[in-house]
Design an enzyme around this catalytic site. Structure first.
Site, PDB file in Angstrom:
ATOM      1  N   GLU A  54       7.774   1.072   4.933  1.00  0.00           N
ATOM      2  CA  GLU A  54       7.243   0.061   5.866  1.00  0.00           C
ATOM      3  C   GLU A  54       7.428  -1.293   5.198  1.00  0.00           C
ATOM      4  O   GLU A  54       7.178  -1.447   4.009  1.00  0.00           O
ATOM      5  CB  GLU A  54       5.756   0.307   6.121  1.00  0.00           C
ATOM      6  CG  GLU A  54       5.129  -0.724   7.045  1.00  0.00           C
ATOM      7  CD  GLU A  54       3.625  -0.501   7.254  1.00  0.00           C
ATOM      8  OE1 GLU A  54       3.091  -1.094   8.203  1.00  0.00           O
ATOM      9  OE2 GLU A  54       2.995   0.234   6.467  1.00  0.00           O
TER      10      GLU A  54
ATOM     11  N   HIS B 195       0.823  -1.207   0.000  1.00  0.00           N
ATOM     12  CA  HIS B 195       0.000   0.000   0.000  1.00  0.00           C
ATOM     13  C   HIS B 195       0.855   1.254   0.000  1.00  0.00           C
ATOM     14  O   HIS B 195       2.036   1.212   0.319  1.00  0.00           O
ATOM     15  CB  HIS B 195      -0.968   0.039   1.189  1.00  0.00           C
ATOM     16  CG  HIS B 195      -0.325   0.116   2.533  1.00  0.00           C
ATOM     17  ND1 HIS B 195      -0.023  -0.988   3.288  1.00  0.00           N
ATOM     18  CD2 HIS B 195       0.067   1.192   3.278  1.00  0.00           C
ATOM     19  CE1 HIS B 195       0.537  -0.607   4.429  1.00  0.00           C
ATOM     20  NE2 HIS B 195       0.595   0.711   4.448  1.00  0.00           N
TER      21      HIS B 195
ATOM     22  N   HIS C 272       4.059   7.162   3.608  1.00  0.00           N
ATOM     23  CA  HIS C 272       5.010   6.062   3.429  1.00  0.00           C
ATOM     24  C   HIS C 272       4.514   5.092   2.364  1.00  0.00           C
ATOM     25  O   HIS C 272       3.367   5.146   1.941  1.00  0.00           O
ATOM     26  CB  HIS C 272       5.259   5.313   4.755  1.00  0.00           C
ATOM     27  CG  HIS C 272       4.090   4.557   5.292  1.00  0.00           C
ATOM     28  ND1 HIS C 272       3.184   5.104   6.177  1.00  0.00           N
ATOM     29  CD2 HIS C 272       3.663   3.280   5.091  1.00  0.00           C
ATOM     30  CE1 HIS C 272       2.268   4.216   6.494  1.00  0.00           C
ATOM     31  NE2 HIS C 272       2.521   3.081   5.838  1.00  0.00           N
TER      32      HIS C 272
END
Length: 134
Positions: free
Chosen positions: A130, A7, A79
């Protein structure tokens, strides 16, 4: 080491307004809000055929994205999240190669119920990364 893009996270002040943009203007499917008190955010996922957009807003005092949202009141990309098969092996290789893992360096459970780690943006072209174990 990294797999598919899981994502892209967009930090916003007003989660309801952000959801309306994706749902009403773009016709996207939106998940219900998911408070993540251990991460200091509330998240909603915009479901896409090949990935997701994570809309997140500050939750509670001292949210780690509070300053980001204050600097970017209209919202902004916070992010990107990549999938890895083994988060501990990925962490160890990255640290051996000089990358900085944020926090304690130990994975925490993320919004998908899976272990996650964050990597310092200065080590990745100015982008907070991440990693999520799949």
């Amino acid at each position: 080491m990294i797999g598919r893009l899981n994502h892209v996270a967009i930090a916003v002040q007003d989660l309801d307004a952000a959801c309306a943009v994706y749902r009403d203007t773009l016709g996207a499917t939106i998940t219900p809000p998911l408070p993540q008190p251990e991460h200091g955010v509330t998240v909603v996922f915009v479901e896409l055929p090949n990935s997701k957009i994570e809309l997140m807003s500050p939750l509670g005092e001292g949210s780690p994205i509070e300053a980001f949202v204050a600097r970017n009141p209209g919202g902004g990309i916070h992010h990107v999240c990549y999938e890895v098969d083994d988060i501990l092996a990925a962490r160890d290789k990255l640290k051996a190669d000089g990358a900085r893992v944020l926090g304690t360096g130990e994975p925490r459970i993320g919004a998908h119920g899976k272990p996650v780690l964050f990597l310092h943006p200065k080590d990745f072209l100015g982008t907070l990364v991440e990693l999520e174990q799949v």
